[in-house]
Design a protein around this motif. Structure first.
Motif, PDB file in Angstrom:
ATOM      1  N   ALA A 184      27.975 -56.733  10.210  1.00 45.55           N
ATOM      2  CA  ALA A 184      26.528 -57.123  10.386  1.00 45.55           C
ATOM      3  C   ALA A 184      26.099 -56.527  11.431  1.00 45.55           C
ATOM      4  CB  ALA A 184      26.537 -58.817  10.641  1.00 45.55           C
ATOM      5  N   HIS A 185      26.767 -56.096  12.718  1.00 48.69           N
ATOM      6  CA  HIS A 185      26.341 -55.521  13.896  1.00 48.69           C
ATOM      7  C   HIS A 185      25.836 -53.975  13.593  1.00 48.69           C
ATOM      8  CE1 HIS A 185      27.293 -57.768  16.875  1.00 48.69           C
ATOM      9  NE2 HIS A 185      28.349 -57.932  17.014  1.00 48.69           N
ATOM     10  N   MET A 186      25.998 -53.491  12.343  1.00 48.96           N
ATOM     11  CA  MET A 186      25.852 -52.025  11.751  1.00 48.96           C
ATOM     12  C   MET A 186      24.232 -52.042  11.638  1.00 48.96           C
ATOM     13  SD  MET A 186      28.530 -50.198  11.840  1.00 48.96           S
ATOM     14  CE  MET A 186      29.785 -51.196  12.621  1.00 48.96           C
ATOM     15  N   TRP A 187      23.573 -53.277  11.513  1.00 50.01           N
ATOM     16  CA  TRP A 187      22.121 -53.495  11.335  1.00 50.01           C
ATOM     17  C   TRP A 187      21.843 -54.186  12.736  1.00 50.01           C
ATOM     18  CZ3 TRP A 187      25.448 -54.101   7.100  1.00 50.01           C
ATOM     19  CH2 TRP A 187      24.874 -53.322   6.106  1.00 50.01           C
ATOM     20  N   PHE A 188      22.254 -55.472  12.968  1.00 53.44           N
ATOM     21  CA  PHE A 188      21.999 -56.081  14.330  1.00 53.44           C
ATOM     22  C   PHE A 188      22.767 -55.577  15.356  1.00 53.44           C
ATOM     23  CE2 PHE A 188      20.595 -59.802  11.732  1.00 53.44           C
ATOM     24  CZ  PHE A 188      19.431 -60.051  12.468  1.00 53.44           C
ATOM     25  N   GLY A 189      22.339 -54.557  16.351  1.00 51.34           N
ATOM     26  CA  GLY A 189      23.015 -54.019  17.229  1.00 51.34           C
ATOM     27  C   GLY A 189      23.067 -52.515  17.271  1.00 51.34           C
ATOM     28  N   ASN A 190      23.284 -52.093  16.265  1.00 54.89           N
ATOM     29  CA  ASN A 190      23.625 -50.442  15.785  1.00 54.89           C
ATOM     30  C   ASN A 190      22.343 -49.834  15.366  1.00 54.89           C
ATOM     31  OD1 ASN A 190      26.064 -51.416  16.660  1.00 54.89           O
ATOM     32  ND2 ASN A 190      27.099 -50.220  14.975  1.00 54.89           N
ATOM     33  N   LEU A 191      21.702 -50.192  14.664  1.00 56.23           N
ATOM     34  CA  LEU A 191      20.559 -49.870  13.908  1.00 56.23           C
ATOM     35  C   LEU A 191      19.410 -50.280  14.703  1.00 56.23           C
ATOM     36  CD1 LEU A 191      18.670 -48.629  11.557  1.00 56.23           C
ATOM     37  CD2 LEU A 191      18.644 -50.408  10.528  1.00 56.23           C
ATOM     38  N   VAL A 192      19.176 -51.491  15.096  1.00 58.82           N
ATOM     39  CA  VAL A 192      18.211 -51.967  16.078  1.00 58.82           C
ATOM     40  C   VAL A 192      19.208 -52.514  17.334  1.00 58.82           C
ATOM     41  CG1 VAL A 192      16.144 -53.499  16.553  1.00 58.82           C
ATOM     42  CG2 VAL A 192      16.702 -52.407  14.338  1.00 58.82           C
ATOM     43  N   THR A 193      18.889 -52.006  18.465  1.00 59.02           N
ATOM     44  CA  THR A 193      19.610 -52.288  19.690  1.00 59.02           C
ATOM     45  C   THR A 193      18.832 -53.064  20.567  1.00 59.02           C
ATOM     46  OG1 THR A 193      20.682 -50.437  19.100  1.00 59.02           O
ATOM     47  CG2 THR A 193      21.321 -51.437  21.111  1.00 59.02           C
ATOM     48  N   MET A 194      19.391 -54.064  21.226  1.00 64.00           N
ATOM     49  CA  MET A 194      18.742 -54.447  22.583  1.00 64.00           C
ATOM     50  C   MET A 194      18.309 -53.573  23.675  1.00 64.00           C
ATOM     51  SD  MET A 194      22.414 -55.882  23.730  1.00 64.00           S
ATOM     52  CE  MET A 194      23.608 -54.563  24.046  1.00 64.00           C
ATOM     53  N   ARG A 195      17.257 -53.617  24.294  1.00 65.26           N
ATOM     54  CA  ARG A 195      16.844 -52.826  25.539  1.00 65.26           C
ATOM     55  C   ARG A 195      17.892 -52.988  26.561  1.00 65.26           C
ATOM     56  NH1 ARG A 195      10.988 -53.357  26.164  1.00 65.26           N
ATOM     57  NH2 ARG A 195      10.986 -52.338  24.161  1.00 65.26           N
ATOM     58  N   TRP A 196      18.234 -54.001  27.043  1.00 67.18           N
ATOM     59  CA  TRP A 196      19.225 -54.270  27.990  1.00 67.18           C
ATOM     60  C   TRP A 196      19.959 -55.496  27.805  1.00 67.18           C
ATOM     61  CZ3 TRP A 196      21.512 -52.035  31.798  1.00 67.18           C
ATOM     62  CH2 TRP A 196      22.171 -52.681  32.950  1.00 67.18           C
TER      63      TRP A 196
END
Length: 817
Positions: A297-309
């Motif tokens: 799931a992180h490949m989308w949540f986190g890797n494709l779209v990532t937190m700014r800080w």
């Protein structure tokens, strides 16, 4: 390796405003067994307002041979390279070497004790890429990474993208495709004598690879792992409306890993704890599946779209945890939400009642704050709150908002507000007030209820929040407690009244949609005590078990009652994760919630009960396995443990090598066997698992001399992360705490120095593993807070504050015994 210079949020925001980072071209040579060599070329541009000014790039504990920015030498202080003067377009070239890590942080090196094969892997989250190469170490300075690696010719080398190699005598030169833009904490380098266990592809034709070290490859359940991976791909691509955004998907089991797994782009690293060389509870198999789905799931949540800080770390972890359970249900794990309740939410409730609790959206002022916030709030509470959000807006509206989020912000960095807007648009609901209630406040509500004639009065503790709940009414049907009716209701006030069926058992928050502790009415609590195992729904039973544990932890019910509740009902429990969680809670209760004068008799009674239940259990069943494992932990009787150590158990019960080791370790702690027996067992099992089991067993030898030698080794600084962890566990596992009495002063006198001289992972092991929680006294509580209030180390302060809370809770629970 000491703890590193931190990076503050203010510094990161300033640097992000000044720079756009374009490429990292990295050449890493790992042919030397002592150090790795790095040649890094980084290109970046500066804003016009920053031209002529200065900034820094991170590089931790390297020997730097040359470092030039635009042809001019730059200074290095051991953690940062000062970059000045900046131009519009900049090129930084750095040549350096560094030692490999033995703590699981940065580039970790491991030698297999079985065959002396060598293995490397990187671990960069949250900010350990800087231990490997010079990097702007913050999530919002994304760039592309082009990697070249020189390695021994017989090694496999893996990274985020596919690679090829050419042989040059005894070395191989590897070249990997450039990555899409990504954050530095997602960088991956895995190298060594790894074996490709299996290959395949997803339905959308993404290549899948599965890897492990040579000595463990035979135990990898490859087909199960690939099946759950394929299922996850299909589920996420359909639900998220975006095909997998990278070129391949490798999963690599790596040794001495500190976490469950890490979501490196295209090259997920996974702990070897999820390689099962003998029978394990079904709970572990399901946990592995959920972990696999979480990282995917992180490949989308986190890797494709990532937190700014890192304030929005929860955007990664809570979402991955929530959707991984949705995906697990889709993959055939029908009781995944029962597992979530029994394990994740229990973790969240504990964390949220500590003095150090924080909002889901946390205030991460620097990396020191980040390091200690990979916790039950960030993962479990956030996921539980999302489950409540979905109950408010509906699954389809939620997923529609998520699809729009991915479409709009692909390859970018975001804050929570960027997600909230598409969720509001899709659902038609105003969600800012919901976010304020659930994401910006702390604490867990308690929902209690009392019957008043034909009504029930539900009361929630402060702060009052909106709870979407189901109230279930259970009556006896064919000998089982079955839900005969239910009502969905929104709790928005301190008290809520509703009509009540005249049922034997009433359960507020049936279906577990909200995040709250439960306090039943007297009649329901009596039914819980007498007939918990008759409840025919696994999630409802888990909620009731959780209520019993909360009552015990809060000192509202005695540990004796809770332990007896387990002996009465656990053998009938059909959900492996619930059994697993209950037996861990029983360990906590026996160790810390029972007064010293009752400890021996209570433990003996509980262990005897476990063995009786195991004798009556279905041969070969999951519950039989877990009961025997728990019996070995708690018994102080030699005879049955000796039989298990020799490979003989209950009729029809297969004693694995791992279980035999557990029995040998218990005999060591009893003083029945010693060094010769440990050595003989290790000779029979000369695997890496056997090696660590022997390390732990030696640390359990119950003599003052052995404990002194173990303490010296633990604090000597020459152990790897897993050696240290097993030695600490063995050191603390004693039957007579007088053996450790002298180490209470040692702990409080030395913990700050040990913390200062160690990396975070090692320091955390010291602080948690050596803490004398067994000595839960007012004096221990006082000494703990004295050090916590005086230390200058933020991470140590937080851990000690939480340990102080644990001591206070133990004292409260003991007073209720």
């Amino acid at each position: 390796m000491t703890q590193s210079h931190t990076i503050t949020r203010d510094e990161a925001q300033l640097r992000a405003a000044m720079l756009d980072v374009h490429t990292y071209r990295l050449d890493i040579d790992v042919t030397d067994a002592n150090v790795f060599r790095v040649q890094a070329v980084i290109t970046f541009s500066a804003a016009e307002s920053a031209v002529g000014g200065s900034t820094f790039i991170d590089l931790l504990e390297h020997d730097v041979y040359s470092a030039e920015l635009n042809g001019h030498t730059v200074e290095y202080d051991g953690s940062r390279l000062r970059l000045e003067p900046l131009q519009l377009d900049n090129e930084l070239i750095v040549s350096s070497t560094a030692e490999y890590s033995s703590t699981g942080e940065g580039l970790h090196r491991y030698i297999d004790p079985f065959d002396e094969a060598e293995y490397l892997y990187s671990q960069c989250e949250p900010a350990d890429a800087r231990r490997i190469f010079p990097v702007f170490e913050q999530p919002d300075l994304k760039a592309t990474f082009a990697l070249g690696v020189t390695a021994p010719s017989y090694w496999t080398v893996l990274s985020n993208e596919p690679g090829t190699h050419v042989l040059d005598g005894e070395v191989a030169h590897w070249t990997f495709d450039a990555t899409p833009v990504m954050s530095s904490y997602l960088f991956a380098l895995i190298a060594g004598e790894y074996t490709e266990v299996a290959t395949g592809s997803s339905k959308s034709r993404v290549p899948l690879g599965l890897w492990a070290r040579k000595s463990m490859a035979v135990y990898v359940g490859a087909e199960d792992i690939l099946d759950i991976t394929r299922s996850g791909f299909a589920f996420y691509e359909h639900q998220f409306g975006v095909v997998y955004p990278f070129s391949k998907y490798d999963q690599i089991f790596v040794p001495e890993f500190n976490a469950g797994a890490m979501e490196n782009v295209g090259a997920v690293t996974i702990t070897e704890d999820y390689i099962f060389r003998s029978a394990v509870p079904a709970a572990m198999v399901q946990r592995r599946a959920i972990t696999i789905l979480h990282e995917l799931a992180h490949m989308w949540f986190g890797n494709l779209v990532t937190m700014r800080w890192w304030d929005d770390l929860w955007l990664n972890e809570s979402f991955a945890e929530f959707v991984s359970h949705l995906a697990a249900v889709d993959a055939g794990f029908a009781d995944a939400w029962t597992t979530f309740n029994a394990t994740e939410k229990t973790w969240a409730y504990r964390q949220d009642q500590l003095a150090t609790t924080h909002p889901v959206i946390a205030d991460m002022v620097d990396l020191d704050a980040v390091a200690v916030n990979f916790d039950g709030i960030t993962y479990a509470k956030g996921a539980a709150v999302l489950r409540q959000l979905v109950a408010w807006v509906g699954t389809e509206h939620f997923m529609a908002g998520v699809r729009n989020y991915f479409t709009e912000y692909a390859w970018a960095n975001t804050t929570f507000g960027d997600l909230l807007r598409p969720l509001e648009d899709a659902s038609g609901r105003e969600l800012s007030s919901w976010a304020e209630e659930w994401l910006h406040t702390t604490g867990v509500n308690t929902l209690s209820w009392q019957r008043d004639g034909d009504e029930v009065i539900i009361t929630q503790s402060s702060p009052v929040r909106k709870h979407r709940v189901v109230v279930g009414f259970y009556d006896v049907v064919d000998g089982k407690l079955t839900r005969t009716s239910s009502v969905a209701i929104d709790l928005q006030e301190k008290t809520t009244c509703l009509p009540a069926d005249d049922a034997a058992l009433m359960l507020v928050n049936d279906e577990d949609l909200t995040y709250a502790k439960l306090r039943p009415d007297a009649a329901s609590l009596q039914v819980l005590t007498e007939r918990l195992s008759d409840v025919d729904d696994s999630l409802a039973r888990s909620l009731l078990w959780g209520t019993a544990w909360d009552l015990t932890r809060d000192g509202e019910a005695s540990a004796a009652w809770f332990l007896e509740l387990i002996l009465t009902h656990v053998a009938s429990e059909t959900d492996s994760s619930v059994v697993f969680s209950l037996l861990r809670q029983a360990t906590t209760a026996l160790k810390y919630f029972v007064p010293t004068e009752h400890a021996s008799a209570t433990r003996q009674h509980f262990a005897h009960g476990l063995w009786q239940l195991a004798e009556d259990a279905v041969s070969g069943s999951d519950v039989e396995l877990q009961l025997v494992q728990a019996f070995i932990r708690h018994t102080r009787s030699e005879s049955k443990v000796s039989e298990l150590a020799d490979g003989h158990g209950l009729a029809g019960f297969s004693v694995s090598t791992d279980m035999a080791w557990s029995a040998i370790q218990r005999l060591v702690a009893l003083g029945v066997v010693g060094e010769a027996d440990i050595e003989a067992a290790h000779a029979e099992d000369d695997s890496s698992t056997g090696y660590l089991a022997a390390v732990q067993a030696r640390a359990m030898i119950p003599t003052a001399a052995a404990k002194a030698e173990t303490w010296q080794r633990i604090t000597g600084g020459d152990l790897t992360n897993l050696e240290l962890r097993h030695m600490v566990m063995g050191f603390a596992d004693v039957h007579d705490h007088e053996l450790l009495a002298g180490y209470v002063d040692e702990y409080f006198n030395r913990i700050e120095d040990l913390w200062a001289a160690s990396s975070f992972e090692t320091a955390e092991t010291f602080a948690l593993g050596l803490f004398p929680l067994w000595a839960s006294t007012e004096e221990t509580a006082s000494r703990t807070m004295t050090v916590a209030s005086s230390t200058r180390y933020r991470g140590l302060q937080r851990i000690l504050t939480e340990l102080h809370d644990d001591v206070r809770r133990a004292l409260t629970a003991q007073s209720a015994f």
